[in-house]
Write a protein that holds these residues in place. Structure first.
Motif, short mmCIF file in Angstrom:
data_model
loop_
_atom_site.label_atom_id
_atom_site.label_comp_id
_atom_site.label_asym_id
_atom_site.label_seq_id
_atom_site.Cartn_x
_atom_site.Cartn_y
_atom_site.Cartn_z
N MET A 64 0.85 -1.18 0.00
CA MET A 64 0.00 0.00 0.00
C MET A 64 0.89 1.23 0.00
SD MET A 64 -3.00 1.18 2.64
CE MET A 64 -2.23 2.69 3.25
N SER A 66 -0.16 4.24 -1.04
CA SER A 66 -0.99 5.39 -0.69
C SER A 66 -2.40 4.90 -0.41
CB SER A 66 -1.00 6.41 -1.83
OG SER A 66 -1.71 5.88 -2.95
N LEU A 67 -3.29 5.81 0.00
CA LEU A 67 -4.67 5.43 0.25
C LEU A 67 -5.36 4.91 -1.00
CD1 LEU A 67 -5.93 8.21 2.70
CD2 LEU A 67 -5.60 5.78 3.20
N ASP A 68 -4.85 5.29 -2.17
CA ASP A 68 -5.42 4.78 -3.42
C ASP A 68 -5.28 3.26 -3.52
OD1 ASP A 68 -6.12 7.34 -4.18
OD2 ASP A 68 -4.31 7.66 -5.37
N ASP A 69 -4.28 2.70 -2.83
CA ASP A 69 -4.05 1.26 -2.87
C ASP A 69 -4.75 0.53 -1.72
OD1 ASP A 69 -2.27 1.69 -5.02
OD2 ASP A 69 -0.63 2.10 -3.61
N SER A 70 -5.49 1.25 -0.90
CA SER A 70 -6.08 0.68 0.31
C SER A 70 -7.52 0.24 0.08
CB SER A 70 -6.05 1.73 1.44
OG SER A 70 -7.04 2.73 1.20
N SER A 71 -8.16 -0.22 1.16
CA SER A 71 -9.56 -0.62 1.12
C SER A 71 -10.49 0.54 1.46
CB SER A 71 -9.79 -1.77 2.12
OG SER A 71 -8.95 -2.86 1.84
N GLU A 73 -11.89 3.04 -0.30
CA GLU A 73 -13.04 3.24 -1.17
C GLU A 73 -14.04 2.10 -1.04
OE1 GLU A 73 -13.86 5.91 -2.91
OE2 GLU A 73 -12.09 6.85 -2.02
N GLU A 74 -13.57 0.89 -0.86
CA GLU A 74 -14.48 -0.25 -0.69
C GLU A 74 -15.29 -0.08 0.59
OE1 GLU A 74 -16.20 -3.35 -2.40
OE2 GLU A 74 -14.29 -2.65 -3.22
N ASP A 93 -12.82 12.44 2.55
CA ASP A 93 -12.02 12.00 1.41
C ASP A 93 -10.97 10.99 1.81
OD1 ASP A 93 -13.43 13.58 -0.32
OD2 ASP A 93 -12.01 15.25 -0.27
N LYS A 94 -10.38 11.18 3.00
CA LYS A 94 -9.27 10.34 3.40
C LYS A 94 -9.47 9.68 4.76
CE LYS A 94 -5.86 12.98 0.73
NZ LYS A 94 -4.55 13.70 0.78
#
Length: 437
Positions: A64, A66-71, A73-74, A93-94
């Protein structure tokens, strides 16, 4: 008291019932496992908060950046689907946190931030998504951090993953655990009542156009090949032609053992042997051995246990076979010769050696027959061995050096040695006695 119903795949219901230390699901694409676990993480956070408990729901992945690679959004989408969760959580957002201040979601990559997890605070749940590549070292660090406990609850580890390798730590630790407090089930597309029509069309296309990858992608099977793997097509062809089965050794022919050299440190590369026979122009691949961090005596013990004694077998080493081991001041060549073996060191092929081995293997694959069970781990490595790519520039960077490369290098050494003039058989291809039913 208000009762809320949460829609989950029915097969998941036993996983979330009762007390547990570990809850998990593994399987192929479209099963709904990721969204279900994201939703249940939010539900459990709600339940904890409403009962007066405070703490952190940690969502981890091995990689991971960044947060883009995290869960993240899911989890957001799962919360949005349930009005009572959307009312309870403040979603930015974060970040995700409860409006009463009791529950906070945190996100971490286990490859870089595993040590910092110890200081995260009071962990109620740690959900590790895409858990297949998580290392044993990461599990050893993560699991002891889940130590909180109440009168009717305890901190829990949740895991979801798509199987790739039977040897992955997540498999041995959790999939085959014989413990009533480890609740893990297989979940695939047919178990998802909400399986979308678009995914069904993609599934059918893969079944028709990419049968070598279908089982892994959709049915949760271990990966025998991956996209871009050098030996994907030859392995698929070998299976289709029934050249993977029970293969007998010829008792009158030499067994040749081809090695890739490892070391004896904790972080050393793996040591590999492939045991083969050259019979006419047929290559019988009989056995495979791979171990990490063991001294030469361990390799000799394996040779003896399999009956590969000096009167039956000879050893081929790569060009560094004359190099002294950093821990034990002896070369592999001298150690094996001292045990009575005839040893050949194959010269360095120079620049581009890795691809020379790949091309030699591709040429020889149609003449190979594999002894199925003893070579399974080795064939898994061959099916994984692939090109490392620079996606930005769209160019290949040669073979990737990872867990599969050691078995692939030893396999390639065998193919290079076969094509040397001294070893190339002159007889026509022998079709007799290939397989034993």
């Amino acid at each position: 008291m208000t009762t809320v119903q949460i829609a989950l795949p029915p097969k998941l219901l036993p996983v979330f019932q009762g007390r547990a230390d570990v809850r998990g699901a593994y399987g192929g694409r479209g099963s709904g496992k990721t969204r279900s676990f994201a939703k249940m993480a939010a539900v459990r956070g709600y339940m904890y908060g409403m009962s007066g408990e405070s703490g952190i729901i940690l969502c981890g992945r091995q990689f991971m950046n960044s947060l883009d690679d995290s869960s993240l959004e899911e989890c957001k989408r799962a919360i949005e689907e349930e009005p009572f969760l959307a009312a309870y959580y403040d979603v930015g957002d974060k970040y995700i946190k409860s409006r009463d201040g009791r529950i906070q979601f945190a996100f971490a990559g286990l490859d870089r931030n595993i040590a910092s997890i110890k200081s995260k605070g009071r962990l109620l749940i740690c959900w590790v998504d895409e858990a297949e590549p998580v290392t044993d070292e990461a599990w050893l660090t993560l699991i002891p951090t889940l130590r909180e406990e109440g009168s009717d609850w305890n901190a829990e580890l949740w895991i979801t993953w798509n199987p790739k390798r039977k040897s992955a730590p997540v498999e041995s630790r959790f999939r085959f655990a014989n413990d009533p407090l480890v609740k893990v089930i297989e979940l695939n597309w047919r178990d998802n009542p909400k399986f979308p029509g678009k995914l069904e069309r993609e599934r059918l296309r893969d079944a028709q156009e990419r049968p070598d990858q279908y089982g892994h992608v959709w049915e949760g099977e271990y990966a025998t090949t991956i996209a871009g793997a050098y030996f994907a097509q030859p392995l698929t062809q070998a299976k289709a032609e029934n050249r993977i089965g029970r293969v007998a050794a010829d008792p009158l022919m030499t067994i040749r053992l081809f090695a890739d050299i490892g070391g004896t440190g904790a972080k050393a590369d793996a040591f590999v042997f492939w045991a083969v026979q050259f019979i006419g122009r047929e290559i019988r691949v009989l056995d495979h051995y791979e171990v990490q961090g063991q001294p030469i005596e361990a390799h000799l013990n394996w040779l003896r246990s399999r009956g590969y004694t000096p009167d039956r077998a000879q050893i081929w080493l790569p060009h560094d076979g004359d190099t002294q081991d950093k821990v034990h001041d002896v070369s592999y060549r001298s150690a094996f010769e001292a045990a009575g073996y005839v040893v050949t060191v194959v010269p360095n092929q120079g620049k581009g050696a890795a691809m020379l081995r790949v091309e030699a293997a591709r040429r020889l694959f149609p003449s190979m027959w594999f002894n199925e069970e003893p070579t399974q781990a080795g064939r898994e490595a061959l099916g994984w061995y692939h090109e490392k790519r620079d996606e930005i520039r769209g160019i290949g960077l040669g073979p990737a050096h990872d867990w599969a490369s050691h078995s692939a290098d030893a396999f390639g050494l065998m193919c290079v040695a076969y094509e040397l003039p001294a070893n190339r058989p002159a007889q026509p291809l022998n079709y007799r006695n290939r397989m034993i039913s």
